[in-house]
Design a protein around this motif. Structure first.
Motif, PDB file in Angstrom:
ATOM      1  N   GLU A  42     -12.960 -16.699  20.404  1.00  0.00           N
ATOM      2  CA  GLU A  42     -13.047 -15.858  19.209  1.00  0.00           C
ATOM      3  C   GLU A  42     -14.390 -15.150  19.149  1.00  0.00           C
ATOM      4  OE1 GLU A  42     -12.230 -16.076  14.400  1.00  0.00           O
ATOM      5  OE2 GLU A  42     -12.410 -17.922  15.550  1.00  0.00           O
ATOM      6  N   LEU A  46     -14.628 -11.066  18.788  1.00  0.00           N
ATOM      7  CA  LEU A  46     -15.347 -10.441  17.677  1.00  0.00           C
ATOM      8  C   LEU A  46     -16.466  -9.532  18.187  1.00  0.00           C
ATOM      9  CD1 LEU A  46     -15.501 -13.505  15.261  1.00  0.00           C
ATOM     10  CD2 LEU A  46     -14.212 -11.393  14.880  1.00  0.00           C
ATOM     11  N   ASP A 185     -19.702 -15.477  10.950  1.00  0.00           N
ATOM     12  CA  ASP A 185     -19.347 -14.343  10.074  1.00  0.00           C
ATOM     13  C   ASP A 185     -17.926 -14.497   9.555  1.00  0.00           C
ATOM     14  OD1 ASP A 185     -21.797 -13.300  10.749  1.00  0.00           O
ATOM     15  OD2 ASP A 185     -21.013 -11.786  12.111  1.00  0.00           O
ATOM     16  N   ARG A 186     -17.015 -14.790  10.496  1.00  0.00           N
ATOM     17  CA  ARG A 186     -15.622 -14.883  10.104  1.00  0.00           C
ATOM     18  C   ARG A 186     -15.348 -16.093   9.230  1.00  0.00           C
ATOM     19  NH1 ARG A 186     -12.647 -17.752  10.604  1.00  0.00           N
ATOM     20  NH2 ARG A 186     -12.534 -18.291  12.789  1.00  0.00           N
ATOM     21  N   SER A 190     -13.731 -16.148   5.492  1.00  0.00           N
ATOM     22  CA  SER A 190     -12.453 -16.826   5.270  1.00  0.00           C
ATOM     23  C   SER A 190     -12.551 -17.954   4.252  1.00  0.00           C
ATOM     24  CB  SER A 190     -11.926 -17.387   6.595  1.00  0.00           C
ATOM     25  OG  SER A 190     -12.791 -18.395   7.094  1.00  0.00           O
ATOM     26  N   THR A 361     -22.529 -10.893  14.149  1.00  0.00           N
ATOM     27  CA  THR A 361     -21.868 -10.084  15.179  1.00  0.00           C
ATOM     28  C   THR A 361     -22.573  -8.741  15.331  1.00  0.00           C
ATOM     29  OG1 THR A 361     -19.796 -11.106  14.488  1.00  0.00           O
ATOM     30  CG2 THR A 361     -19.646  -9.214  15.965  1.00  0.00           C
TER      31      THR A 361
END
Length: 373
Positions: A42, A46, A185-186, A190, A361
């Motif tokens: 992932e 990203l 970041d993700r 989330s 990112t």
């Protein structure tokens, strides 16, 4: 004999790469190399998306193969040749593991190499910190293969972690940057899935409904089980449900009975999001939980043994004494009594993932595209 084989491999690869560099022109290309999995992680995806957002013309190529499956076999040798060809014509390389062609070859000046590692923290020792240890490589082979050589910069989770990564990668500390990781970041984005995940969890495990959830995420011990029976027994109460998620490679620890929920249906990330608190040890999961401002407790009944066999950079009993326990009874008492204060939570977050600001990112790609330090 083993050293001779690695020397022949090293100089044979350099000989081939010399002609590759002569014949293959550099173009606007980024290559992603990994020994962590057979598919792009992932973090890689990203970074690929951000790179193509800011530089649409850049080609992106992935060369990923789980090292444990193909260590120095024919298929891995062929993969390294493909990696070498890609590196000879690239401007940017991003890796998340030790990758042989990156470290032992002499690259064109146009190539910029970024190491993001596969964890934002280095609680457990690795790389040069573990040479000649049971879980490490030999110091002779590490020197021959120039382990972790050649990075322009390394992205880590916090200022506190910089010295550990510098030591583990034998890389100047000024090249270790607290930029965080794309997954952070993700994960931050989330966090609003809490209510939805909590309801899904209760539907799957109705015995946990109306209880708070403590998630235990231990790292793997290679040769011995974690002594956890007393800890699990202590959670037999009306206030908390204990969810156990053992490491996928842990073949030693066995959880019996029905006092804990041994979950294999939710991901580790989902478990962290829905949890009211996390119980960790030497695992990077502690950083992900801290990132979401979750109370983190450390259950470390085997610190002396684990340190001797694996090595640790951060002893939770010393660094986070208020929320770290060797005794299962003391751990359970602290969790059920919700002893972790806001200061405890902030301290764990700052030391493990203080560099994760939700823009990791973007910051990594921006730095990667900047040729000067």
């Amino acid at each position: 004999m083993k050293k001779l084989i690695f020397l022949l491999l090293k100089y044979g690869m350099r000989f081939i790469y010399f002609f590759m560099k002569l014949l293959i022109p550099v173009r606007d290309k980024a290559v992603f190399l990994s020994r962590q999995s057979d598919q792009p992680s992932e973090n890689f995806l990203l970074l690929r998306d951000e790179l193509q957002r800011v530089s649409p013309a850049t080609e992106c190529e992935f060369y990923c193969r789980l090292g444990l499956k193909s260590e120095m076999g024919l298929s891995y040798a062929l993969l390294m040749l493909r990696q070498m060809k890609a590196l000879a014509g690239a401007k940017l390389c991003i890796t998340e593991s030790y990758c042989i062609p990156i470290s032992i070859l002499r690259h064109k000046k146009q190539l910029r190499v970024v190491q993001i590692w596969h964890s934002m923290v280095a609680v457990k020792k690795f790389g040069w910190q573990t040479v000649d240890m049971p879980e490490g490589t030999s110091s002779d082979i590490a020197r021959i293969m120039q382990m972790h050589n050649g990075y322009d910069f390394v992205a880590v989770g916090s200022e506190y972690m910089r010295a550990f990564f510098s030591d583990a990668m034998n890389t100047p500390i000024e090249k270790i940057l607290p930029l965080g990781t794309p997954v952070a970041d993700r994960l931050l984005a989330s966090a609003d899935q809490y209510d939805e995940l909590r309801e899904q969890f209760y539907e799957e495990y109705p015995q946990a409904r109306d209880k708070k959830i403590a998630v235990w995420l231990p790292t793997m011990r290679r040769d011995y089980p974690i002594d956890c029976e007393d800890m699990i027994e202590g959670f037999d109460c009306d206030k908390y449900a204990l969810v156990v998620k053992l490491h996928p490679l842990d073949r030693q620890t066995v959880v019996t009975g029905d006092k804990a929920i041994v979950d294999k249906k939710f991901t580790t990330e989902q478990a962290i999001i829905l949890a009211d608190c996390i119980i960790s040890d030497y695992s990077g999961a502690a950083a992900e939980a801290a990132l979401l401002n979750k109370p983190v407790y450390f259950f470390v009944p085997d610190t002396e043994r684990y340190a001797a066999e694996c090595g640790i950079n951060l002893n939770p009993l010393e660094v986070f004494p208020d929320v770290s326990f060797a005794s299962p009874e003391e751990l359970v008492s602290a969790v059920l009594g919700e002893k972790a204060t806001s200061d405890n939570i902030s301290e764990v977050k700052e030391l493990l993932c203080g560099g994760c600001d939700g823009h990791s990112t973007e910051n990594i790609i921006k730095r990667a595209l900047t040729q000067g330090d």
